[in-house]
Design a protein around this motif. Structure first.
Motif, PDB file in Angstrom:
ATOM      1  N   LEU A  78       0.830  -1.201   0.000  1.00  0.00           N
ATOM      2  CA  LEU A  78       0.000   0.000   0.000  1.00  0.00           C
ATOM      3  C   LEU A  78       0.867   1.255   0.000  1.00  0.00           C
ATOM      4  O   LEU A  78       0.557   2.227  -0.683  1.00  0.00           O
ATOM      5  N   LYS A  79       1.933   1.236   0.745  1.00  0.00           N
ATOM      6  CA  LYS A  79       2.810   2.406   0.820  1.00  0.00           C
ATOM      7  C   LYS A  79       3.592   2.614  -0.475  1.00  0.00           C
ATOM      8  O   LYS A  79       3.684   3.732  -0.979  1.00  0.00           O
ATOM      9  N   ARG A  80       4.168   1.542  -1.007  1.00  0.00           N
ATOM     10  CA  ARG A  80       5.024   1.676  -2.184  1.00  0.00           C
ATOM     11  C   ARG A  80       4.233   1.934  -3.460  1.00  0.00           C
ATOM     12  O   ARG A  80       4.603   2.769  -4.264  1.00  0.00           O
ATOM     13  N   THR A  81       3.143   1.198  -3.657  1.00  0.00           N
ATOM     14  CA  THR A  81       2.459   1.196  -4.942  1.00  0.00           C
ATOM     15  C   THR A  81       1.229   2.093  -4.999  1.00  0.00           C
ATOM     16  O   THR A  81       0.932   2.668  -6.035  1.00  0.00           O
ATOM     17  N   CYS A  87      -0.209  11.616   5.063  1.00  0.00           N
ATOM     18  CA  CYS A  87      -1.462  12.255   4.648  1.00  0.00           C
ATOM     19  C   CYS A  87      -1.404  13.740   4.971  1.00  0.00           C
ATOM     20  O   CYS A  87      -1.233  14.132   6.118  1.00  0.00           O
ATOM     21  N   THR A  88      -1.561  14.567   3.951  1.00  0.00           N
ATOM     22  CA  THR A  88      -1.566  16.017   4.161  1.00  0.00           C
ATOM     23  C   THR A  88      -2.982  16.571   4.210  1.00  0.00           C
ATOM     24  O   THR A  88      -3.155  17.775   4.372  1.00  0.00           O
ATOM     25  N   THR A  97     -10.768   8.966   4.317  1.00  0.00           N
ATOM     26  CA  THR A  97     -10.986   8.929   2.878  1.00  0.00           C
ATOM     27  C   THR A  97      -9.686   8.636   2.144  1.00  0.00           C
ATOM     28  O   THR A  97      -9.656   7.860   1.181  1.00  0.00           O
ATOM     29  N   TYR A  98      -8.606   9.237   2.594  1.00  0.00           N
ATOM     30  CA  TYR A  98      -7.286   9.022   2.004  1.00  0.00           C
ATOM     31  C   TYR A  98      -6.881   7.548   2.093  1.00  0.00           C
ATOM     32  O   TYR A  98      -6.477   6.938   1.105  1.00  0.00           O
ATOM     33  N   VAL A  99      -7.020   6.956   3.271  1.00  0.00           N
ATOM     34  CA  VAL A  99      -6.666   5.550   3.468  1.00  0.00           C
ATOM     35  C   VAL A  99      -7.617   4.663   2.673  1.00  0.00           C
ATOM     36  O   VAL A  99      -7.196   3.715   2.006  1.00  0.00           O
ATOM     37  N   TRP A 100      -8.902   4.959   2.729  1.00  0.00           N
ATOM     38  CA  TRP A 100      -9.911   4.164   2.032  1.00  0.00           C
ATOM     39  C   TRP A 100      -9.624   4.109   0.536  1.00  0.00           C
ATOM     40  O   TRP A 100      -9.726   3.040  -0.084  1.00  0.00           O
ATOM     41  N   SER A 101      -9.241   5.244  -0.063  1.00  0.00           N
ATOM     42  CA  SER A 101      -8.999   5.264  -1.506  1.00  0.00           C
ATOM     43  C   SER A 101      -7.808   4.377  -1.875  1.00  0.00           C
ATOM     44  O   SER A 101      -7.835   3.678  -2.893  1.00  0.00           O
ATOM     45  N   SER A 102      -6.768   4.365  -1.051  1.00  0.00           N
ATOM     46  CA  SER A 102      -5.615   3.501  -1.320  1.00  0.00           C
ATOM     47  C   SER A 102      -5.992   2.029  -1.183  1.00  0.00           C
ATOM     48  O   SER A 102      -5.596   1.198  -2.006  1.00  0.00           O
TER      49      SER A 102
END
Length: 117
Positions: A78-81, A87-88, A97-102
């Motif tokens: 998740l972090k690399r790809t 998160c800014t 929302t940021y985590v969910w989208s990834s």
């Protein structure tokens, strides 16, 4: 161990089995986990603990250790790809929302790869 405390507070009981990072490996943390009712507690690094004291068998230890390693691999992917980095976006809802989208992007790609031809 804070994670076990939160689990017990949320679910009302300790998990039957748990795996933790080697940084948490100590006799005191093992004793506390067993006192809370965790039957099998596996630490990534043994740090002087015997496997027989942590879990009922070496097979269980290997399964818990490998399960945790698989979770770490998923987080790394998740972090690399998929851009799961710092998160800014401001606020808890934006962070979720940021985590969910990834995670959704990762799962869609995984399902596409696993789809039978």
């Amino acid at each position: 161990m804070p994670l076990l405390e939160r689990h017990i507070a949320f679910y009302g009981e300790a998990p039957r089995q748990a795996a933790a990072d080697g940084g948490y490996a100590s006799r005191e943390n093992l004793r506390q986990a067993k006192a809370w009712g965790v039957r099998d507690m596996a630490f990534h690094k043994k740090s002087g603990l015997r496997i027989e004291d942590m879990v009922r068998s070496r097979w269980v230890y290997r399964k818990l250790r490998n399960f945790r390693a698989g979770i770490e691999a998923g987080i790394s992917c998740l972090k690399r790809t998929y851009g799961l980095a710092r998160c800014t976006w401001r606020g808890l809802d934006h962070f979720k929302t940021y985590v969910w989208s990834s995670v959704v992007a990762y799962n869609l790609a995984l399902f596409a790869r696993l789809r039978p031809t």
